[in-house]
Design a protein around this motif. Structure first.
Motif, PDB file in Angstrom:
ATOM      1  N   ASP A 270       0.827  -1.206   0.000  1.00 31.90           N
ATOM      2  CA  ASP A 270       0.000   0.000   0.000  1.00 31.90           C
ATOM      3  C   ASP A 270       0.861   1.254   0.000  1.00 31.90           C
ATOM      4  O   ASP A 270       0.511   2.260  -0.611  1.00 31.90           O
ATOM      5  CB  ASP A 270      -0.892   0.036   1.252  1.00 31.90           C
ATOM      6  CG  ASP A 270      -1.924  -1.068   1.266  1.00 31.90           C
ATOM      7  OD1 ASP A 270      -2.792  -1.070   0.380  1.00 31.90           O
ATOM      8  OD2 ASP A 270      -1.855  -1.934   2.161  1.00 31.90           O
ATOM      9  N   ILE A 271       1.973   1.186   0.735  1.00 33.02           N
ATOM     10  CA  ILE A 271       2.886   2.326   0.859  1.00 33.02           C
ATOM     11  C   ILE A 271       4.256   1.876   0.375  1.00 33.02           C
ATOM     12  O   ILE A 271       4.863   0.961   0.955  1.00 33.02           O
ATOM     13  CB  ILE A 271       2.972   2.820   2.317  1.00 33.02           C
ATOM     14  CG1 ILE A 271       1.589   3.255   2.820  1.00 33.02           C
ATOM     15  CG2 ILE A 271       3.967   3.970   2.436  1.00 33.02           C
ATOM     16  CD1 ILE A 271       1.527   3.518   4.322  1.00 33.02           C
ATOM     17  N   ASN A 289       8.538   5.700  -8.897  1.00 27.57           N
ATOM     18  CA  ASN A 289       7.408   6.437  -8.343  1.00 27.57           C
ATOM     19  C   ASN A 289       6.343   6.700  -9.398  1.00 27.57           C
ATOM     20  O   ASN A 289       5.159   6.817  -9.079  1.00 27.57           O
ATOM     21  CB  ASN A 289       7.867   7.742  -7.705  1.00 27.57           C
ATOM     22  CG  ASN A 289       6.800   8.329  -6.808  1.00 27.57           C
ATOM     23  OD1 ASN A 289       6.050   7.598  -6.162  1.00 27.57           O
ATOM     24  ND2 ASN A 289       6.717   9.643  -6.770  1.00 27.57           N
ATOM     25  N   GLN A 293       2.489   5.862  -8.808  1.00 25.98           N
ATOM     26  CA  GLN A 293       1.406   6.804  -9.064  1.00 25.98           C
ATOM     27  C   GLN A 293       0.338   6.193  -9.962  1.00 25.98           C
ATOM     28  O   GLN A 293      -0.860   6.426  -9.773  1.00 25.98           O
ATOM     29  CB  GLN A 293       1.978   8.083  -9.696  1.00 25.98           C
ATOM     30  CG  GLN A 293       2.790   8.917  -8.731  1.00 25.98           C
ATOM     31  CD  GLN A 293       3.514  10.056  -9.418  1.00 25.98           C
ATOM     32  OE1 GLN A 293       3.533  10.152 -10.638  1.00 25.98           O
ATOM     33  NE2 GLN A 293       4.132  10.933  -8.628  1.00 25.98           N
ATOM     34  N   ASN A 296      -1.869   4.325  -7.856  1.00 27.87           N
ATOM     35  CA  ASN A 296      -2.468   5.105  -6.766  1.00 27.87           C
ATOM     36  C   ASN A 296      -1.946   4.672  -5.397  1.00 27.87           C
ATOM     37  O   ASN A 296      -2.697   4.499  -4.437  1.00 27.87           O
ATOM     38  CB  ASN A 296      -4.001   4.993  -6.800  1.00 27.87           C
ATOM     39  CG  ASN A 296      -4.671   6.119  -6.038  1.00 27.87           C
ATOM     40  OD1 ASN A 296      -4.123   7.221  -5.927  1.00 27.87           O
ATOM     41  ND2 ASN A 296      -5.851   5.857  -5.500  1.00 27.87           N
ATOM     42  N   LEU A 297      -0.620   4.506  -5.310  1.00 29.35           N
ATOM     43  CA  LEU A 297       0.021   4.117  -4.056  1.00 29.35           C
ATOM     44  C   LEU A 297       0.730   5.309  -3.433  1.00 29.35           C
ATOM     45  O   LEU A 297       1.227   6.192  -4.127  1.00 29.35           O
ATOM     46  CB  LEU A 297       1.046   3.000  -4.299  1.00 29.35           C
ATOM     47  CG  LEU A 297       0.509   1.700  -4.878  1.00 29.35           C
ATOM     48  CD1 LEU A 297       1.652   0.731  -5.119  1.00 29.35           C
ATOM     49  CD2 LEU A 297      -0.534   1.082  -3.955  1.00 29.35           C
ATOM     50  N   ARG A 298       0.829   5.307  -2.114  1.00 26.41           N
ATOM     51  CA  ARG A 298       1.581   6.319  -1.401  1.00 26.41           C
ATOM     52  C   ARG A 298       3.079   6.019  -1.493  1.00 26.41           C
ATOM     53  O   ARG A 298       3.494   4.871  -1.611  1.00 26.41           O
ATOM     54  CB  ARG A 298       1.158   6.383   0.068  1.00 26.41           C
ATOM     55  CG  ARG A 298      -0.248   6.919   0.284  1.00 26.41           C
ATOM     56  CD  ARG A 298      -0.366   8.354  -0.186  1.00 26.41           C
ATOM     57  NE  ARG A 298      -1.714   8.886   0.018  1.00 26.41           N
ATOM     58  CZ  ARG A 298      -2.150  10.007  -0.537  1.00 26.41           C
ATOM     59  NH1 ARG A 298      -1.354  10.710  -1.325  1.00 26.41           N
ATOM     60  NH2 ARG A 298      -3.380  10.431  -0.316  1.00 26.41           N
ATOM     61  N   PHE A 299       3.865   7.084  -1.407  1.00 24.36           N
ATOM     62  CA  PHE A 299       5.314   6.996  -1.565  1.00 24.36           C
ATOM     63  C   PHE A 299       5.965   7.565  -0.306  1.00 24.36           C
ATOM     64  O   PHE A 299       5.791   8.744   0.011  1.00 24.36           O
ATOM     65  CB  PHE A 299       5.719   7.793  -2.804  1.00 24.36           C
ATOM     66  CG  PHE A 299       7.195   7.862  -3.072  1.00 24.36           C
ATOM     67  CD1 PHE A 299       7.948   6.710  -3.221  1.00 24.36           C
ATOM     68  CD2 PHE A 299       7.823   9.100  -3.199  1.00 24.36           C
ATOM     69  CE1 PHE A 299       9.308   6.786  -3.486  1.00 24.36           C
ATOM     70  CE2 PHE A 299       9.181   9.185  -3.473  1.00 24.36           C
ATOM     71  CZ  PHE A 299       9.918   8.023  -3.612  1.00 24.36           C
ATOM     72  N   SER A 315       6.703  14.860  -5.791  1.00 27.04           N
ATOM     73  CA  SER A 315       5.834  13.684  -5.871  1.00 27.04           C
ATOM     74  C   SER A 315       4.420  14.006  -5.404  1.00 27.04           C
ATOM     75  O   SER A 315       4.215  14.350  -4.232  1.00 27.04           O
ATOM     76  CB  SER A 315       6.400  12.543  -5.013  1.00 27.04           C
ATOM     77  OG  SER A 315       7.706  12.200  -5.430  1.00 27.04           O
ATOM     78  N   SER A 316       3.456  13.857  -6.300  1.00 24.79           N
ATOM     79  CA  SER A 316       2.062  14.129  -5.927  1.00 24.79           C
ATOM     80  C   SER A 316       1.542  13.094  -4.934  1.00 24.79           C
ATOM     81  O   SER A 316       0.587  13.371  -4.195  1.00 24.79           O
ATOM     82  CB  SER A 316       1.186  14.133  -7.182  1.00 24.79           C
ATOM     83  OG  SER A 316       1.238  12.871  -7.845  1.00 24.79           O
ATOM     84  N   ASN A 317       2.150  11.907  -4.914  1.00 23.53           N
ATOM     85  CA  ASN A 317       1.725  10.849  -3.991  1.00 23.53           C
ATOM     86  C   ASN A 317       2.645  10.739  -2.789  1.00 23.53           C
ATOM     87  O   ASN A 317       2.590   9.773  -2.033  1.00 23.53           O
ATOM     88  CB  ASN A 317       1.680   9.508  -4.722  1.00 23.53           C
ATOM     89  CG  ASN A 317       3.039   9.106  -5.294  1.00 23.53           C
ATOM     90  OD1 ASN A 317       3.870   9.963  -5.598  1.00 23.53           O
ATOM     91  ND2 ASN A 317       3.268   7.815  -5.460  1.00 23.53           N
ATOM     92  N   MET A 319       4.257  10.927   0.780  1.00 25.75           N
ATOM     93  CA  MET A 319       3.618  10.801   2.089  1.00 25.75           C
ATOM     94  C   MET A 319       4.485  11.399   3.204  1.00 25.75           C
ATOM     95  O   MET A 319       4.087  12.354   3.861  1.00 25.75           O
ATOM     96  CB  MET A 319       3.327   9.326   2.378  1.00 25.75           C
ATOM     97  CG  MET A 319       2.680   9.031   3.704  1.00 25.75           C
ATOM     98  SD  MET A 319       2.359   7.237   3.876  1.00 25.75           S
ATOM     99  CE  MET A 319       1.865   7.159   5.596  1.00 25.75           C
TER     100      MET A 319
END
Length: 369
Positions: A270-271, A289, A293, A296-299, A315-317, A319
């Motif tokens: 998930d992350i 990354n 993206q 739709n995973l967190r980074f 990075s838009s994702n 965290m």
């Protein structure tokens, strides 16, 4: 700055070890923390790149590995990071994962530092980033700590301004999961409900053991469960993920975009927590990354926060960054002017490249010991 004729001339590798820590996570004894520092020199004496990595197999091994790399890329234009990455990849094709890829990663980090200095821009701006204040968590909580020491460190992190902390689980090599639950409970009770709490098992358990454990631990409102099984057990990770509502975090031991692709296709994460000094450097991390993206995973990059921050900025994702507190002494000695987290936020500067100035005399003196 126009540097059309810029060339790589040599590589210098240094070590620094802090022996003040002697700790265990669930699967490894760490008798002192160490870091490897690389200087990529060019024919412009005032332009060089800094790389940071792990010293996992000793200084002599690192020096020999970098000699091979130097013979491969000397004379190349350091701005051509894609071409150099490809050249090193095929030079080390028999060792496409593990330490050889770490060597490539550290070199790539240094190339981006050079690129930023030539452009007279911070790396995060070259990557299209605009976020200069980034969240960072305090990482520690070793399994060798007593419960009291574990709580004391957690409270100190909160007192230092961190709003998120991570502790280790897998007490006594994962043989006492009920004690792990008691340790999590003690930390949660001490820090309260408003502080984010992450746990890291460092590959301690089988999938079935990890699934049982996390179901027992869910009540403590955890932000994520990191590396519950061995990192290569994609099916096992997917099984654990299917048995809990706690996000599963992993990826620090993936060395290429291909490994991350397979990790994601197996629904095992998930992350995503790839490490910039292992995965292929900034060049490969950007590609990785992009894959994250698309799914739709967190980074949330693993460690090396002074470098990873530049990628996270763009990075838009993105965290959060990881600050391994046991390495604070090393990083502050080598980079005395580097930004430090304040109230759980790391603020990037407008200095060109990575914005880091190493104490080379300190590194030279230490590496001769």
């Amino acid at each position: 700055m126009l540097c059309n004729d810029i060339k790589i001339t040599s590589l210098e590798v240094y070590q620094y070890v802090d022996k003040s820590h002697d700790v265990w996570d669930s699967t490894a004894h760490i008798a002192g923390f160490s870091k490897m520092f690389l200087k990529v020199n060019t024919n412009y004496t005032d332009i060089y790149g800094i790389g940071i990595g792990y010293l996992e197999f000793g200084y002599e091994v690192a020096r020999e590995a970098y000699k091979v790399a130097e013979s491969t890329i000397a004379g190349e234009n350091p701005l051509a990071n894609e071409a150099i990455a490809d050249k090193l990849f095929w030079r080390f094709r028999g060792a496409r994962k593990g330490y050889a890829f770490s060597i490539m990663s550290v070199i790539d980090i240094a190339l981006w530092d050079i690129k930023g200095k030539v452009a007279e821009m911070p790396v995060y701006q070259l990557l299209g980033g605009s976020k200069t204040s980034l969240p960072v968590y305090s990482s520690g909580g070793w399994t060798s700590y007593t419960k009291e020491e574990l709580v004391e460190e957690a409270l100190k992190a909160v007192d230092d301004g961190y709003s998120t902390i991570k502790i280790k689980v897998g007490y006594k090599r994962g043989t006492e999961p009920k004690e792990d639950i008691r340790r999590i409970e003690a930390v949660r009770n001490a820090i309260g409900d408003d502080i984010g709490l992450m746990i890291d098992a460092n590959n301690a358990w089988t999938a079935g053991e990890a699934a049982k454990f996390i179901q027992d631990a869910e009540q403590y409102d955890l932000l994520c469960f990191e590396e519950p099984t061995i990192a290569d057990d994609y099916e096992g990770l997917a099984y654990v993920r299917s048995k809990t509502n706690i996000p599963l975090a992993t990826g620090e031991h993936e060395f290429t975009k291909y490994g991350v692709r397979d990790l994601i296709l197996n629904k095992s994460v998930d992350i995503l927590q790839v490490d910039v000094s292992r995965c292929g450097g900034i060049t490969e991390m950007l590609k990785i990354n992009g894959i994250a993206q698309a799914w739709n995973l967190r980074f949330a990059p693993h460690c090396i926060d002074l470098v990873s921050a530049h990628v996270l900025s763009a990075s838009s994702n993105g965290m959060i960054l990881e600050r391994l507190r046991a390495e604070d002494g090393i990083m502050e000695a080598v980079f005395p002017d580097a930004p430090k987290p304040i109230n759980g936020m790391l603020t990037l500067t407008d200095k060109p490249g990575l914005g880091l100035d190493a104490d080379w005399e300190l590194l030279k003196a230490y590496s001769k010991q």
